[in-house]
Design an enzyme around this catalytic site. Structure first.
Site, mmCIF file in Angstrom:
data_model
loop_
_atom_site.group_PDB
_atom_site.id
_atom_site.type_symbol
_atom_site.label_atom_id
_atom_site.label_comp_id
_atom_site.label_asym_id
_atom_site.label_seq_id
_atom_site.Cartn_x
_atom_site.Cartn_y
_atom_site.Cartn_z
ATOM 1 N N HIS A 62 -10.089 6.626 -6.413
ATOM 2 C CA HIS A 62 -9.022 5.612 -6.459
ATOM 3 C C HIS A 62 -8.723 5.394 -7.995
ATOM 4 C CE1 HIS A 62 -10.677 4.930 -2.235
ATOM 5 N NE2 HIS A 62 -9.511 5.219 -2.108
ATOM 6 N N ASP A 86 -7.623 2.703 3.697
ATOM 7 C CA ASP A 86 -8.718 2.153 3.459
ATOM 8 C C ASP A 86 -8.581 1.001 2.443
ATOM 9 O OD1 ASP A 86 -9.266 5.042 1.854
ATOM 10 O OD2 ASP A 86 -8.758 3.315 0.681
ATOM 11 N N ASP A 138 4.657 6.302 9.856
ATOM 12 C CA ASP A 138 4.212 7.764 9.330
ATOM 13 C C ASP A 138 5.046 8.057 8.069
ATOM 14 O OD1 ASP A 138 4.640 11.123 10.919
ATOM 15 O OD2 ASP A 138 4.489 10.492 8.962
ATOM 16 N N GLY A 139 4.346 8.237 7.260
ATOM 17 C CA GLY A 139 4.568 8.367 5.627
ATOM 18 C C GLY A 139 6.016 9.533 5.742
ATOM 19 N N ASP A 156 -1.913 9.288 -0.746
ATOM 20 C CA ASP A 156 -3.210 9.255 -0.440
ATOM 21 C C ASP A 156 -3.644 9.566 1.089
ATOM 22 O OD1 ASP A 156 -5.803 6.331 -0.780
ATOM 23 O OD2 ASP A 156 -6.056 8.668 -0.446
ATOM 24 N N SER A 157 -3.325 10.760 1.121
ATOM 25 C CA SER A 157 -3.563 11.388 2.522
ATOM 26 C C SER A 157 -4.912 11.995 2.815
ATOM 27 C CB SER A 157 -2.294 12.570 2.731
ATOM 28 O OG SER A 157 -2.999 13.555 1.949
ATOM 29 N N ASP A 159 -6.727 15.525 4.392
ATOM 30 C CA ASP A 159 -6.275 16.922 4.360
ATOM 31 C C ASP A 159 -5.180 17.260 5.505
ATOM 32 O OD1 ASP A 159 -9.512 16.798 3.607
ATOM 33 O OD2 ASP A 159 -8.258 17.431 2.167
HETATM 34 N N1 SAM Z 1 -9.176 9.535 0.023
HETATM 35 C C1 SAM Z 1 -8.974 10.257 1.238
HETATM 36 C C2 SAM Z 1 -8.947 11.644 0.979
HETATM 37 O O1 SAM Z 1 -8.907 12.195 -0.184
HETATM 38 O O2 SAM Z 1 -8.613 12.397 2.013
HETATM 39 C C3 SAM Z 1 -7.646 9.716 2.058
HETATM 40 C C4 SAM Z 1 -8.263 8.355 2.784
HETATM 41 S S1 SAM Z 1 -6.931 7.217 3.501
HETATM 42 C C5 SAM Z 1 -7.968 6.472 4.865
HETATM 43 C C6 SAM Z 1 -5.983 8.505 4.297
HETATM 44 C C7 SAM Z 1 -5.269 7.755 5.383
HETATM 45 O O3 SAM Z 1 -3.939 8.538 5.625
HETATM 46 C C8 SAM Z 1 -5.639 7.251 6.860
HETATM 47 O O4 SAM Z 1 -5.818 5.854 6.819
HETATM 48 C C9 SAM Z 1 -4.640 7.922 7.747
HETATM 49 O O5 SAM Z 1 -4.226 6.847 8.986
HETATM 50 C C10 SAM Z 1 -3.281 7.971 6.895
HETATM 51 N N2 SAM Z 1 -2.313 8.976 7.479
HETATM 52 C C11 SAM Z 1 -2.775 10.313 7.872
HETATM 53 N N3 SAM Z 1 -1.591 10.842 8.272
HETATM 54 C C12 SAM Z 1 -0.570 9.929 7.973
HETATM 55 C C13 SAM Z 1 0.866 9.958 7.922
HETATM 56 N N4 SAM Z 1 1.553 11.001 8.465
HETATM 57 N N5 SAM Z 1 1.622 8.759 7.348
HETATM 58 C C14 SAM Z 1 0.871 7.819 6.876
HETATM 59 N N6 SAM Z 1 -0.377 7.613 6.872
HETATM 60 C C15 SAM Z 1 -1.291 8.762 7.136
#
Ligand code: SAM
Length: 284
Positions: A62, A86, A138-139, A156-157, A159
């Site tokens: 972070h 998170d 959804d981003g 901060d997605s 994979d």
């Molecule tokens: N630091 C982590 C990593 O490096 O993999 C990422 C952590 S963060 C918890 C990932 C977040 O992305 C999750 O809360 C998930 O719900 C969100 N997420 C996944 N797909 C998404 C999308 N299409 N739009 C917005 N958020 C999304």
């Protein structure tokens, strides 16, 4: 003793954690969510079988995904974090008093609610910060429909599996570019290239076709196994990535932010990527 093994890598290379205590497990509308306690890593958040963050090593990630773009930019007022449910990224963003507004757009309210409940060691007061605009979206759609502009956009997605895959497409990056204010910068979570080389190469191919300057920088996150991880960097300001050390140092000092991984020298060194990563992103 119960254990849990990550299922991101092929099964012949993975990480296994001893589960000291199971905290919470459920399948939301979007992903399987598991939270458990591990003696070394503290509380661990996993999504669809992949470690997202842990209490003990979240700062490696972070601090670098947030302070590098904000301190390079120097005048970031408006920040967008996509994913990041998170709360760890926005917690670092709000340490910058110069930031006036941060939108956090995550697709899954369940992750946010569970993070507020169980991961406050990571999110601190971020979810209560008056500068926060929390959006459940959804981003990919958020940026496609937004006509707002941001100085820094942080993806901060997870994979590119499941719902996360939408945050790795060219169309998504093009919309992020449209939402960047002049002089702005986009940074992206881009995995551990030693085991996820296509993730980085494909993102770099897209970002290079869209931005004047596209590259990556590295950080080391113990729970993201396989060596250094890469963070994508894209800006139309070709000089932003090499903001002078003296400038970074003065900005960092002025910010009065206490860090455990980030320093201006680490910032500058992070852009010196190992040969195998360089070759991966230039071999198209
Ligand atoms: N630091 C982590 C990593 O490096 O993999 C990422 C952590 S963060 C918890 C990932 C977040 O992305 C999750 O809360 C998930 O719900 C969100 N997420 C996944 N797909 C998404 C999308 N299409 N739009 C917005 N958020 C999304």
């Amino acid at each position: 003793m119960k254990t849990w093994s990550e299922t991101l890598e092929p099964t012949d290379f993975t990480a296994t954690y001893k589960i000291e205590r199971l905290i919470h497990e459920e399948s939301s509308e979007f992903q399987h969510i598991l939270l458990f306690e591990n003696v070394l890593m503290g509380r661990v958040l996993t999504l669809d079988g992949v470690v997202q963050t842990t209490e003990k090593d979240e700062f490696f990630y972070h601090e670098m995904i947030v302070h590098v773009p904000i301190l390079a930019h120097g005048k970031a007022r408006r920040v967008l974090v996509l994913g990041g449910g998170d709360g760890g990224a926005v917690e670092e963003v709000f340490k910058h008093q110069t930031v006036e507004h941060a939108t956090l757009g995550d697709i899954d309210r369940t992750v946010i609610d569970l993070s507020k409940r169980y991961l406050s060691a990571i999110s601190g007061q971020a979810f209560e910060d008056p500068r926060l605009n929390l959006v459940i979206a959804d981003g990919r759609h958020f940026v496609a429909e937004s006509d707002d502009h941001y100085d820094v956009i942080i993806v901060d997605s997870p994979d590119p599996i499941g719902v996360g895959a939408a945050l790795f497409t060219s169309a998504f990056y093009a919309d992020c570019k449209r939402c960047l204010a002049p002089g702005g910068v986009l940074v992206t979570q881009n995995g551990v290239p030693f085991t996820q080389m296509l993730e980085l190469r494909d993102s770099m191919t897209s970002l290079t076709s869209l931005f004047a300057d596209a590259r990556c920088y590295v950080t080391h996150v113990p729970s993201y196994i396989g060596g250094p991880m890469t963070l994508g960097w894209a800006s139309n300001d070709r000089a932003l990535w090499r903001t002078p050390l003296v400038t970074l140092t003065s900005r960092f000092r002025k910010s009065a932010i206490a860090t455990r991984y980030y320093t201006p020298a680490v910032h500058q060194a992070a852009f010196a990527v190992p040969r195998y990563i360089e070759e991966l992103i230039t071999a198209r």
